[in-house]
Design a protein around this motif. Structure first.
Motif, PDB file in Angstrom:
ATOM      1  N   ASP A 250       0.794  -1.329   0.031  1.00  0.00           N
ATOM      2  CA  ASP A 250      -0.105   0.204   0.128  1.00  0.00           C
ATOM      3  C   ASP A 250       0.763   1.206   0.044  1.00  0.00           C
ATOM      4  O   ASP A 250       2.192   1.178   0.680  1.00  0.00           O
ATOM      5  N   ASP A 251       0.329   2.461  -0.441  1.00  0.00           N
ATOM      6  CA  ASP A 251       1.050   3.674  -0.313  1.00  0.00           C
ATOM      7  C   ASP A 251       2.362   3.470  -0.999  1.00  0.00           C
ATOM      8  O   ASP A 251       3.496   4.080  -0.560  1.00  0.00           O
TER       9      ASP A 251
ATOM     10  N   GLU B 127      -3.729   4.548  -6.676  1.00  0.00           N
ATOM     11  CA  GLU B 127      -4.831   5.181  -5.880  1.00  0.00           C
ATOM     12  C   GLU B 127      -5.064   6.653  -6.066  1.00  0.00           C
ATOM     13  O   GLU B 127      -4.215   7.362  -6.570  1.00  0.00           O
TER      14      GLU B 127
HETATM   15 MG    MG Z   1      -3.174   3.760   0.120  1.00  0.00          MG
END
Ligand code: MG
Ligand code: C2E
Ligand code: MG
Length: 471
Positions: free
Chosen positions: A374-375, A431
């Motif tokens: 993520d990220d 995202e």
């Molecule tokens: Mg994220």
């Protein structure tokens, strides 16, 4: 005889004068040395050792003076601003304190280059800076300084060979006449900064009294959080993830919300770090997995579709020895095909203890569960871990997606991440896609999946279902 005596006396006198001069000199030297030491001590009592900026004591002193001065001079204005580096903890954790310190020093320099000589930049500690801005003709001038700071900090910093992207969240009090004490002014600036963080970081907010209503003390939060799970106050929102070419919904990310009995819905960034510190993330995390897998199974059957579910995991959860076993149990209970479960981990987690994490990830992988980062790009970690660990997908952080099309470097980073992921046989989710332009660029760059406000915000169970029905 007399002459000899006189000469002798002269010699003695001379010696004595010399001696006295020597003692005087010594005294003078000691005095200036002592003065220097005293000055140094006074300086260090008032300044932050890392950046040499005024510390809290000196800053509060200047703020108190500005407040007193403005009481006597009606036409004098000042403003107080609170600045916090975004995601500083991630940088510190993944690149080490040395890089963290250098980043603080660099940020301090940049902030200082944006203010005027009469203004004060202080450091309260950690990644917190404060500004006392004085004597502007109108409030817009103060805000211009904040915009300058924002822009100055956006240029990537190269530290020990790492390229570090930083942004700051700021809060400012402009109507300083309305508040009595320096403490109150600083607290309000802090609250406004906190509001900025809540609304997505990298910006500033101007304090107004309505912000006070939303503030809950830490103690209150902790005591309420202890009861929240039993009181069924947690809910999940679901944000769709789409295939970039077909625009079909392939799955959802489950995002936790706290429905507080008096305060309304509280977003995860406001309480997850607290439940992590309290150790409550483990039971709450299992509740999230249980609830999200139950929900996706229901939708899979209802819509006869292989929908997947993305669930965020915290560091603390991954440290659980029997994580894979427990998740397996939940999957069996809800009869969910493991290949439709994607677990999202952050880079900082992976950097901490690669060996332990490798073991956990392999166990999860053996169950057929997919692992995603993520990220991606904000953890500033070495890329070395990517091919050592069983990772299926990278999620490009929205700060990079935001920059798409705005500056050449923005597109370069996204392109590089995509090339890297594809080279390692991984897929990519972008995202925070908010514009058609970003979508078009991502499609051209062969990104596989997208998620963002352009398609839908995180939705309630009912709204998500309605969206599935429509598609
Ligand atoms: Mg994220
Ligand atoms: P995340 O996992 O990176 O989730 C994406 C966040 O970006 C969500 O914020 C989402 O609302 C927001 N977002 C999505 N699309 C856009 C967009 O187009 N523009 C903008 N500006 N924002 C967008 P949310 O729901 O507030 O969650 C924040 C973070 O809280 C998550 O970031 C995740 O790290 C954490 N979190 C949420 N639920 C859980 C959970 O169940 N467990 C754990 N450990 N962490 C969670
Ligand atoms: Mg996530």
């Amino acid at each position: 005889m007399i002459i000899i005596l006189a000469r002798h006396r002269n010699l003695i006198e001379n010696d004595r004068t010399k001696e006295i001069n020597k003692i005087n000199k010594q005294l003078q030297f000691e005095l200036t040395e002592r003065k220097k030491i005293e000055e140094k001590l006074a300086h260090s009592a008032m300044h932050d050792p890392l950046t040499d900026l005024p510390n809290r004591i000196l800053f509060m002193d200047r703020l108190t003076h500005a407040k007193a001065y403005s009481r006597r001079h009606a036409d004098f204005t000042f403003a107080v601003c609170f600045i916090d580096l975004d995601r500083f903890k991630v940088i510190n954790d993944s690149l080490g304190h040395n890089v963290g310190d250098l980043l603080i020093v660099e940020s301090a320099k940049r902030i200082q280059s944006c203010v005027r000589a009469a203004d004060t930049v202080g450091r309260l500690g950690g990644d917190e800076f404060v500004l006392l801005l004085e004597g502007a003709e109108n409030p817009e001038d103060y805000l211009r300084i904040l915009k300058r700071i924002q822009k100055q900090l956006l240029h990537p910093a190269v530290i020990n060979g790492y390229t570090v992207y930083i942004s700051v969240s700021m809060g400012i009090v402009l109507d300083t006449d309305n508040y009595e004490t320096a403490d109150e002014l600083l607290r309000n600036a802090d609250i406004a900064m906190y509001q900025t963080k809540k609304e997505g970081r990298g910006d500033y907010r101007i304090f107004d009294d309505s912000m006070l209503e939303g503030v809950m003390t830490r103690i209150e939060m902790e005591s309420d959080l202890r009861k929240a799970l039993d009181n069924h106050e947690f809910i999940l929102h679901y944000q769709p993830i789409l295939n970039i070419t077909t625009k079909e919904i392939v799955g959802f990310e489950a995002l936790l919300r706290w429905q507080h009995p008096n305060k309304g819905i509280i977003p995860p960034n406001d309480f997850i770090y607290i439940i992590e510190e309290m150790g409550l993330i483990v039971p709450i995390g299992y509740w999230v997995i249980e609830e999200a897998t139950r929900q996706i199974k229901e939708w899979q059957e209802k819509f006869n579709k292989e929908l997947s579910i993305n669930i965020n995991l915290s560091t603390r959860q991954c440290a659980e020895k029997d994580l894979a076993e427990n998740i397996n149990e939940i999957l069996e209970r809800n009869q969910l095909n493991p290949s439709t479960l994607n677990l999202e981990l952050t880079e900082s987690l992976i950097i901490k203890d690669t060996n332990a994490i490798k073991f956990t990830l392999e166990n999860l992988r053996n169950l057929g569960i997919q692992v995603q980062i993520d990220d991606f790009g904000t953890g500033y970690s070495s890329l070395g871990y990517l091919h050592k660990l069983p990772i299926d997908t990278l999620k490009i952080d929205r700060t990079f997606v935001n920059r798409l099309g705005l500056e050449a470097s923005g597109s370069n980073i996204v392109q590089t991440i995509l090339a890297l992921a594809h080279g390692l046989g991984m897929q990519v989710i972008a995202e925070g896609v908010e514009t058609e332009h970003q979508l078009a660029m991502l499609e051209e760059m062969k990104c596989e999946y997208v998620q963002g406000f352009l398609f839908a915000r995180p939705l309630t169970e009912q709204d998500a279902e309605a969206m599935l029905l429509k598609s």
